[in-house]
Motif scaffolding. Structure first.
Motif, PDB file in Angstrom:
ATOM      1  N   ALA A  92     -57.520 -33.633  73.519  1.00 49.87           N
ATOM      2  CA  ALA A  92     -57.825 -32.803  72.533  1.00 49.87           C
ATOM      3  C   ALA A  92     -56.504 -32.809  71.802  1.00 49.87           C
ATOM      4  O   ALA A  92     -56.203 -32.826  70.311  1.00 49.87           O
ATOM      5  N   ASP A  93     -55.336 -33.050  72.416  1.00 51.40           N
ATOM      6  CA  ASP A  93     -53.748 -32.990  71.804  1.00 51.40           C
ATOM      7  C   ASP A  93     -53.777 -34.405  70.702  1.00 51.40           C
ATOM      8  O   ASP A  93     -53.349 -34.121  69.685  1.00 51.40           O
ATOM      9  N   SER A  96     -56.075 -34.136  67.647  1.00 51.56           N
ATOM     10  CA  SER A  96     -55.633 -33.066  66.856  1.00 51.56           C
ATOM     11  C   SER A  96     -54.432 -33.668  65.926  1.00 51.56           C
ATOM     12  O   SER A  96     -54.195 -32.965  64.704  1.00 51.56           O
ATOM     13  N   PRO A 101     -60.092 -30.426  62.752  1.00 50.07           N
ATOM     14  CA  PRO A 101     -60.399 -29.104  63.671  1.00 50.07           C
ATOM     15  C   PRO A 101     -60.685 -29.571  65.264  1.00 50.07           C
ATOM     16  O   PRO A 101     -61.451 -30.592  65.232  1.00 50.07           O
ATOM     17  N   VAL A 102     -59.896 -29.158  66.109  1.00 56.87           N
ATOM     18  CA  VAL A 102     -60.376 -29.529  67.456  1.00 56.87           C
ATOM     19  C   VAL A 102     -60.242 -28.106  68.462  1.00 56.87           C
ATOM     20  O   VAL A 102     -59.456 -27.466  68.260  1.00 56.87           O
ATOM     21  N   GLU A 103     -61.418 -27.947  68.907  1.00 57.84           N
ATOM     22  CA  GLU A 103     -61.330 -26.906  69.879  1.00 57.84           C
ATOM     23  C   GLU A 103     -61.843 -27.431  71.252  1.00 57.84           C
ATOM     24  O   GLU A 103     -62.258 -28.430  71.617  1.00 57.84           O
TER      25      GLU A 103
END
Length: 402
Positions: A92-93, A96, A101-103
């Motif tokens: 995820a990091d 991003s 947008p990343v959740e």
């Protein structure tokens, strides 16, 4: 040649605006599939994400990251089980950093599969609103990365579909674009032809070393010492040796100099003809090139295949009209008219370029009919393990068999 795409925060341009749901381990495939099916997001199924082989784990994470960072993806939801070796946080990091947008959801902290699904559906619906305002911008063909693939080849592939795609590759590269040829196993026997096209002495030497490495691995992974190394379907289609298949395969990359060799899933930094280190297995090869930023894939085939990618259009070009007629719902274009003498390779090559630009402008590839697609990465350590086992056996150490 221009197209309308989605300009991203990092300056790249996508030809699709997908929300990608990434399951970090096979245990949560079904949760990701459920979220995608109910929202129109895209996802993929896979058997990876939990291994103590450090190299395989890194390859898995990097390939997920490559898909999340892809220009055709506007937003990402990472779905993790919570105890796997693949790091959802690292994935995820890394995604991003593109500014999209990343959740992230962790099933073991969300109350289970159904609770995660319900929360995930809410997140995707919210992300849809966020990416709806992605700027529509004009892109140039020089910004496109087009992957080249062949599969289920027959004796006509090297005479029609592959050289026709090669004609298209020359047009795209001549206009400043980039094409990526891979499947190193299908360069064995044709290495001298490719060697002459290396832009520098280092590229020539690196290419020869890479092909030799695969040739040695091929010879070690089969007890069949005939040197054929082609699939039963290839043989049924009329191919007889790996050299014959390789000489047909490399036609796809046209005639321009090879400007760069990249690792599996690595994004090219040069424009022109690029070689990526992938195996011959179509799904793993396509997955690597898409992870490396290919906007779309030109996939030539003799006998036909329905395979696709969840984030990049995979366009099928058949080598003959019979396969095109038999698999109309899967094949986008036929090069069979070359075989029948009604069109030249150049004419079909121009049709392929037209197909590329129409697809870049939003025309749907036939493989895009479903939002859940195939995904595979190379089993990088199989040969290495065989070498270790052989050495242990020579020392009369058979612990690996216990």
């Amino acid at each position: 040649m221009k197209f309308k795409g989605y300009r991203r925060a990092d300056g790249s341009i996508g030809i699709r605006n997908h929300i990608l749901v990434i399951p970090t381990v096979s245990c949560v495939n079904r949760v990701a599939l459920d979220i995608a099916s109910k929202t129109g997001a895209v996802t993929f199924m896979h058997p990876y994400g939990c291994t103590f082989d450090a190299e395989e784990n890194t390859t898995t994470e990097d390939t997920f990251i490559g898909h999340g960072r892809h220009q055709n993806v506007g937003a990402v939801l990472v779905v993790s089980l919570g105890c796997e070796t693949a790091s959802a946080r690292r994935i995820a990091d890394a995604i991003s950093t593109t500014g999209k947008p990343v959740e992230m959801l962790i099933v073991q902290k969300e109350g289970g599969a159904r609770s995660t699904r319900d929360t995930g559906i809410g997140i995707v619906e919210r992300l849809k609103g966020q990416i709806a305002s992605e700027p529509n911008d004009e892109g140039d063909v020089s910004e496109l990365i087009v992957a080249l693939e062949c599969g289920s080849s027959d004796a006509f592939s090297g005479l029609t579909a592959n050289p026709a795609v090669g004609e298209a590759a020359d047009i795209l590269v001549g206009s400043g674009g980039t094409v990526v040829l891979s499947e190193i196993t299908e360069m064995v026997g044709a290495e001298r032809v490719l060697w002459r096209r290396g832009k520098t002495d280092k590229i020539k030497q690196d290419l020869m070393s890479l092909i030799k490495e695969y040739e040695i691995e091929l010879s070690m992974t089969t007890q069949d010492d005939s040197g054929v190394f082609i699939s039963p379907g290839n043989i049924e289609g009329g191919l007889t040796t790996i050299e014959e298949k390789s000489l047909g395969c490399i036609y796809k990359a046209g005639t321009q100099p090879i400007v760069q060799i990249v690792k599996y899933g690595e994004r090219p930094t040069e424009k022109g003809v690029v070689i990526m280190d992938t195996p011959g297995f179509d799904i793993a090869s396509v997955t690597g090139k898409v992870a490396g930023g290919a906007h779309m894939v030109l996939f030539t085939t003799g006998k036909g295949t329905p395979t696709g990618s969840c984030i990049a259009p995979v366009l099928k070009i058949s080598s003959n009209n019979d396969t095109f007629k038999a698999l109309r719902e899967d094949i986008d274009l036929s090069a069979g008219d070359v075989l029948e003498g009604t069109k030249s390779l150049k004419q079909v090559g121009e049709e392929v370029v037209e197909l590329v630009m129409n697809t870049a402008n939003g025309q749907e590839a036939k493989a895009e009919y479903f939002n859940i697609q195939e995904f595979a990465i190379p089993n990088v350590t199989v040969v290495r393990k065989e070498v270790i086992h052989q050495k242990l056996a020579e020392q009369n150490d058979f612990r690996f068999q216990q």
